[in-house]
Write a protein that holds these residues in place. Structure first.
Motif, short mmCIF file in Angstrom:
data_model
loop_
_atom_site.label_atom_id
_atom_site.label_comp_id
_atom_site.label_asym_id
_atom_site.label_seq_id
_atom_site.Cartn_x
_atom_site.Cartn_y
_atom_site.Cartn_z
N ILE B 64 0.81 -1.18 -0.15
CA ILE B 64 -0.03 0.29 -0.51
C ILE B 64 1.11 1.07 -0.52
N THR B 65 1.93 1.53 0.83
CA THR B 65 2.87 2.70 0.84
C THR B 65 3.34 3.08 0.31
N LEU B 66 4.18 1.66 -1.24
CA LEU B 66 4.55 1.81 -2.43
C LEU B 66 3.44 2.09 -3.55
N THR B 67 2.59 1.74 -3.74
CA THR B 67 1.28 2.14 -4.79
C THR B 67 0.84 3.09 -4.50
N GLY B 68 0.83 3.13 -3.02
CA GLY B 68 -0.31 5.07 -2.72
C GLY B 68 0.82 6.08 -3.08
N VAL B 101 -8.74 11.13 -1.71
CA VAL B 101 -10.28 10.81 -1.44
C VAL B 101 -11.32 10.22 -1.63
N ARG B 102 -11.50 11.30 -2.73
CA ARG B 102 -13.03 10.44 -3.23
C ARG B 102 -12.95 9.22 -4.62
N ALA B 103 -11.36 9.14 -5.37
CA ALA B 103 -12.05 7.68 -5.89
C ALA B 103 -10.86 6.85 -5.94
N LEU B 104 -9.10 7.34 -6.16
CA LEU B 104 -7.92 6.83 -5.56
C LEU B 104 -7.58 5.53 -5.00
N ALA B 105 -8.02 6.94 -3.65
CA ALA B 105 -7.38 5.98 -2.75
C ALA B 105 -8.54 4.42 -2.23
N PRO B 106 -9.53 4.64 -2.36
CA PRO B 106 -10.64 3.42 -1.74
C PRO B 106 -10.06 2.72 -3.40
N LEU B 107 -10.15 2.80 -4.41
CA LEU B 107 -10.23 1.51 -5.66
C LEU B 107 -8.98 1.26 -5.59
N VAL B 108 -7.71 2.09 -5.65
CA VAL B 108 -6.45 1.34 -5.52
C VAL B 108 -6.32 0.41 -3.76
N THR B 109 -6.72 0.84 -3.46
CA THR B 109 -6.89 0.53 -1.85
C THR B 109 -7.38 -1.41 -1.96
N SER B 110 -8.88 -1.17 -3.00
CA SER B 110 -9.41 -2.17 -2.77
C SER B 110 -8.79 -3.47 -3.82
N ILE B 111 -8.74 -2.89 -5.25
CA ILE B 111 -8.09 -3.81 -5.88
C ILE B 111 -6.91 -4.40 -4.75
N ILE B 112 -5.82 -3.72 -4.56
CA ILE B 112 -4.79 -3.98 -3.12
C ILE B 112 -5.03 -5.37 -2.13
N LEU B 162 -9.49 1.60 6.88
CA LEU B 162 -7.35 2.16 7.23
C LEU B 162 -7.02 2.75 6.54
N LEU B 163 -7.15 0.99 5.73
CA LEU B 163 -5.71 1.17 4.66
C LEU B 163 -5.63 2.24 3.79
N MET B 164 -7.04 2.28 2.85
CA MET B 164 -7.42 3.58 2.48
C MET B 164 -7.06 5.10 2.77
N LEU B 165 -7.43 5.12 4.45
CA LEU B 165 -6.78 6.34 5.13
C LEU B 165 -5.36 7.00 5.38
N TYR B 166 -5.00 5.38 5.14
CA TYR B 166 -3.48 5.25 4.63
C TYR B 166 -2.76 5.33 3.52
N THR B 167 -3.86 5.19 3.06
CA THR B 167 -3.39 5.23 0.91
C THR B 167 -2.74 6.94 1.18
#
Lengths: 257, 267
Positions: B64-68, B101-112, B162-167
């Motif tokens: 998550i750190t790397l991709t975020g 906040v609106r799209a990238l973090a929730p989607l990227v976190t979920s896909i990962i 929680l991972l989404m907030l971290y992203t």
């Protein structure tokens, strides 16, 4: 080597099955099976692969539901009791799986601890270790506690599988193909272990097998499943003293005396 | 040959495939109902839930750190030329923060999470099913559904937000480093612009979305693994279809949530 006769109470039925039917889609596996298991008895269920032997013990343990008929285990009708009663009953019925079904992410010690600690959280670690030592010693594998299942041989895994069921002190043992896939010497060790378990832990057992050596050495009584019904029953010699071609074929192709 | 006048027996209500689709749908419904029933009934599997929090949450952190971080850097870099055309590069922090906040973090976190955790759950439960480990739990009077399914679904449901907030944090950090290097913007200025741009609804809706995405990933992966069959081939299929189905559903849910949140914004 024939087993020593164990005291069997023929007045006390621990399992009583009447008119049991089970089908999968259009394929009828069990067609009106009747069966009694008496306290202290080792009963062998013989039959070819795919005749429904494993289905029978899965119904007894409540893993499968019968389509018709009654299955009474230790006075409880398995199909009619609620989940709580079924779980209480399952603690008294040990199930040794064909492929051992050890939890492969846990060590042998953890495999044995897992059911024990969950059903009696009041046990101290010292008591748990003591129980584990007793069952591991009973199956002759006292030194394997820290090993992973993947590090054990097929025979050792079978023994640990049996130890895991013994740790809950069951009244009844269900063995699903206990010698399948094992070499003759290891099979012999498992046969001896089944007899030792019967004597030391006072269990009544149903042994599902198509291995006639196992059947002869562990069974006090044998029943043969043919075409979805028990066609023959009695001692080993009684079952095979028949002109029934199906029974003779089973004997001739599977058994070297 | 005997012949009867009985009409041929209908084996299926509509057709084999349609009947199966309805039965599968019913099975999914029962599976979900069981999750909620078992989640709130004793005994609670606290220790296994904590194990799964660690598996899903802590062990996903490096990826998550790397991709975020990379997404923050790349998205900022790619957005700069368009904004520069209008002399609006000072809007970069606002644009990036809204997008993250609106799209990238929730989607990227979920896909990962679907790729890393979903496949793991599908394969693990599938393997346990075909090697009869789940049956072994059942006959030992241990509830395998509660121990294996509920704990994992709970972990993904609570960990993905929680991972989404971290992203969001590492994405903004990546963006800040890019902005700082190119526009010499201070950290304070960057953060002020970020918080000016995003609203409570943005953050709240993303958290709720992530809860739904997390539940979907956990539920689908567990369902595919728990009901896998056909030996090792089935385990592979369970792992694969856990990821594919979860990702498709996450995107569909994103589409639906977009409409709902859009409507809320216009109220």
């Amino acid at each position: 080597m024939r087993k020593e006769r164990f005291v069997i109470d023929y007045q006390d039925k621990v399992i009583s099955i009447r008119g049991l039917y089970k089908a999968f889609d259009d394929f009828e596996v069990l067609k009106g099976v009747d069966l009694d298991l008496y306290r202290g008895e080792n009963l062998v269920v013989l039959g070819k692969s795919g005749t429904g032997k494993s289905v029978l013990i899965k119904i007894i343990s409540g893993l499968l539901r019968p389509d018709a008929g009654s299955v009474n285990v230790l006075g409880k009708d398995v199909d009619k009791i609620n989940r709580k009663e079924l779980n209480a009953l399952r603690l008294k019925v040990g199930f040794s799986f064909q492929n051992s079904a050890l939890y492969d992410s846990m060590t042998v010690q953890e495999n044995l601890e897992f059911p024990l600690k969950r059903h009696d959280p009041s046990l101290t670690q010292k008591q748990v270790n003591s129980f584990i030592n007793i069952v591991l010693e009973a199956v002759g594998l006292g030194q394997t506690a820290d090993q992973m299942p993947s590090e054990l041989s097929g025979g050792q895994r079978k023994r640990i599988g049996i130890a895991r069921t013994l740790i809950l002190k069951p009244d009844i043992m269900l063995y699903d193909e206990p010698t399948a896939g094992l070499d003759p010497i290891t099979s012999q060790e498992i046969n001896n272990l089944i007899n030792a378990v019967q004597q030391r832990f006072n269990t009544s057992s149903i042994i599902i097998t198509h291995d006639l050596t196992c059947a002869r050495e562990t069974g006090d009584r044998l029943v043969m499943l043919l075409d979805g019904q028990f066609q023959r029953q009695g001692t080993f010699d009684e079952v095979f003293s028949t002109d029934d071609e199906r029974v003779q074929a089973f004997y001739n192709y599977n058994f070297i005396d | 040959m005997d012949q009867t006048n009985d009409p041929p027996r209908r084996k299926f209500l509509i057709s084999r495939k349609i009947d199966k689709a309805f039965l599968d749908l019913h099975k999914v419904y029962i599976f979900n109902a069981s999750i909620f029933r078992e989640m709130f009934s004793r005994p609670f599997e606290f220790r296994e839930v904590l194990n799964q929090f660690y598996e899903v949450g802590v062990r996903s952190l490096p990826l998550i750190t790397l991709t975020g971080f990379i997404i923050g850097v790349v998205f900022t870099n790619q957005s700069r030329p368009s904004l520069a055309t209008f002399g609006a590069t000072s809007w970069l922090p606002s644009l990036i923060s809204i997008a993250i906040v609106r799209a990238l973090a929730p989607l990227v976190t979920s896909i990962i999470t679907a790729a890393r955790v979903g496949s793991n759950i599908g394969a693990e439960l599938g393997s346990m099913r075909v090697t009869e480990q789940i049956d072994a739990m059942e006959v030992s009077a241990i509830n395998p559904f509660k121990y294996l399914v509920v704990t994992r679904v709970l972990a993904t449901t609570l960990m993905v937000p929680l991972l989404m907030l971290y992203t969001v944090l590492v994405g903004l950090l990546g963006s800040y480093m890019n902005v700082s290097a190119n526009e010499q913007t201070s950290f304070i200025t960057f953060m002020v612009k970020v918080f000016d741009a995003i609203s409570f609804l943005d953050l709240f809706s993303s958290i709720i979305k992530s809860v739904v995405f997390g539940y979907t990933i956990g539920m689908i992966s567990c369902y595919k693994g728990y009901y896998s069959s056909k030996g090792t081939e089935g385990v592979g299929k369970a792992a694969n279809s856990s990821v594919v189905t979860a990702i498709i559903l996450v995107f569909l849910e994103e589409l639906i949530s977009l409409q709902i949140i859009g409507a809320l914004r216009n109220m």
